[in-house]
Design a protein around this motif. Sequence first.
Motif, short mmCIF file in Angstrom:
data_model
loop_
_atom_site.label_atom_id
_atom_site.label_comp_id
_atom_site.label_asym_id
_atom_site.label_seq_id
_atom_site.Cartn_x
_atom_site.Cartn_y
_atom_site.Cartn_z
N VAL A 246 0.86 -1.18 0.00
CA VAL A 246 0.00 0.00 0.00
C VAL A 246 0.90 1.23 0.00
O VAL A 246 1.95 1.24 0.64
N ALA A 247 0.48 2.26 -0.74
CA ALA A 247 1.20 3.54 -0.73
C ALA A 247 0.18 4.63 -0.42
O ALA A 247 -1.01 4.48 -0.70
N TYR A 248 0.66 5.71 0.17
CA TYR A 248 -0.21 6.78 0.62
C TYR A 248 0.10 8.10 -0.08
O TYR A 248 1.22 8.30 -0.59
N LYS A 249 -0.88 8.98 -0.10
CA LYS A 249 -0.79 10.26 -0.79
C LYS A 249 0.50 10.99 -0.44
O LYS A 249 0.88 11.11 0.72
N GLY A 250 1.18 11.45 -1.49
CA GLY A 250 2.41 12.20 -1.32
C GLY A 250 3.67 11.37 -1.30
O GLY A 250 4.77 11.91 -1.46
N GLN A 251 3.54 10.05 -1.11
CA GLN A 251 4.74 9.20 -1.13
C GLN A 251 5.34 9.23 -2.53
O GLN A 251 4.64 9.23 -3.53
N THR A 252 6.66 9.25 -2.57
CA THR A 252 7.35 9.35 -3.85
C THR A 252 7.76 7.97 -4.37
O THR A 252 7.91 7.01 -3.61
N CYS A 253 7.93 7.93 -5.69
CA CYS A 253 8.24 6.66 -6.35
C CYS A 253 9.03 6.92 -7.62
O CYS A 253 9.24 8.06 -8.02
N LYS A 254 9.44 5.83 -8.23
CA LYS A 254 10.09 5.88 -9.53
C LYS A 254 9.25 5.03 -10.47
O LYS A 254 9.04 3.84 -10.20
N ALA A 255 8.74 5.62 -11.54
CA ALA A 255 7.97 4.87 -12.52
C ALA A 255 8.94 4.19 -13.49
O ALA A 255 9.82 4.84 -14.04
N THR A 256 8.78 2.88 -13.66
CA THR A 256 9.72 2.14 -14.51
C THR A 256 9.07 1.54 -15.75
O THR A 256 9.79 1.10 -16.65
N ASP A 257 7.74 1.50 -15.81
CA ASP A 257 7.07 0.91 -16.97
C ASP A 257 5.63 1.40 -17.00
O ASP A 257 5.12 1.95 -16.02
N TYR A 258 4.96 1.18 -18.13
CA TYR A 258 3.56 1.55 -18.30
C TYR A 258 2.87 0.46 -19.11
O TYR A 258 3.44 -0.07 -20.05
N SER A 259 1.62 0.13 -18.73
CA SER A 259 0.84 -0.85 -19.49
C SER A 259 -0.64 -0.60 -19.32
O SER A 259 -1.18 -0.73 -18.21
N ASN A 260 -1.31 -0.21 -20.37
CA ASN A 260 -2.77 -0.08 -20.41
C ASN A 260 -3.39 0.60 -19.19
O ASN A 260 -4.27 0.06 -18.53
N GLY A 261 -2.92 1.80 -18.87
CA GLY A 261 -3.51 2.54 -17.76
C GLY A 261 -2.92 2.23 -16.39
O GLY A 261 -3.47 2.63 -15.37
N TRP A 262 -1.81 1.52 -16.37
CA TRP A 262 -1.13 1.19 -15.12
C TRP A 262 0.34 1.59 -15.22
O TRP A 262 0.97 1.43 -16.26
N ASP A 263 0.88 2.13 -14.11
CA ASP A 263 2.30 2.45 -14.02
C ASP A 263 2.98 1.46 -13.09
O ASP A 263 2.47 1.17 -12.01
N LYS A 264 4.12 0.93 -13.53
CA LYS A 264 4.93 0.08 -12.66
C LYS A 264 5.83 1.02 -11.87
O LYS A 264 6.54 1.85 -12.45
N VAL A 265 5.76 0.92 -10.55
CA VAL A 265 6.50 1.85 -9.69
C VAL A 265 7.34 1.12 -8.67
O VAL A 265 7.06 -0.02 -8.32
#
Length: 111
Positions: A57-76
Motif C-alpha cells: 500500500v502507498a499513501y498520498k504524497g509518497q514518492t516513487c520511480k515509474a519504470t514501466d507503463y501498461s494499459n492505464g497502469w504504471d509500474k512503480v
Amino acid sequence: MHTRIRAALAAVVLTAALAGPGVVAGTAQAASSGCYITASAVNIRSTPSSHSTAVGVAYKGQTCKATDYSNGWDKVKMKGTGNAGWVRSDLVHTPDDDTHTCIPEDEACHG
C-alpha cells in the motif's frame, strides 16, 4: 553575492508567473521524485490488473520511480519502502502528466 541571489530569485518568480500555478510545482516535484501518489491510499499490485494480488500500500504524497507503463497502469518502485509493483495511472503523478507552457520565444515549442 546578494545580487546573484536576487537575480536567481527573480528568474524563479518570473518563471512561476509565466507558467501559472501548479505547472511549476508539479514539474519540480515530479522532477525531483520521479513520481508521487495522488490518491489517499493505493494498492500496489503484482500485475497491471485490479484483480491481481496487492503486494503493498502507498499513501498520498509518497514518492516513487515509474519504470514501466501498461494499459492505464504504471509500474512503480516506492522510495523509502522499496515496495514495487503496479498502480493505476490515474492514482499516480508522473512527469508525463505535467503540462508545459509554450512562450513565443521558445523555438522548441514550434517544431
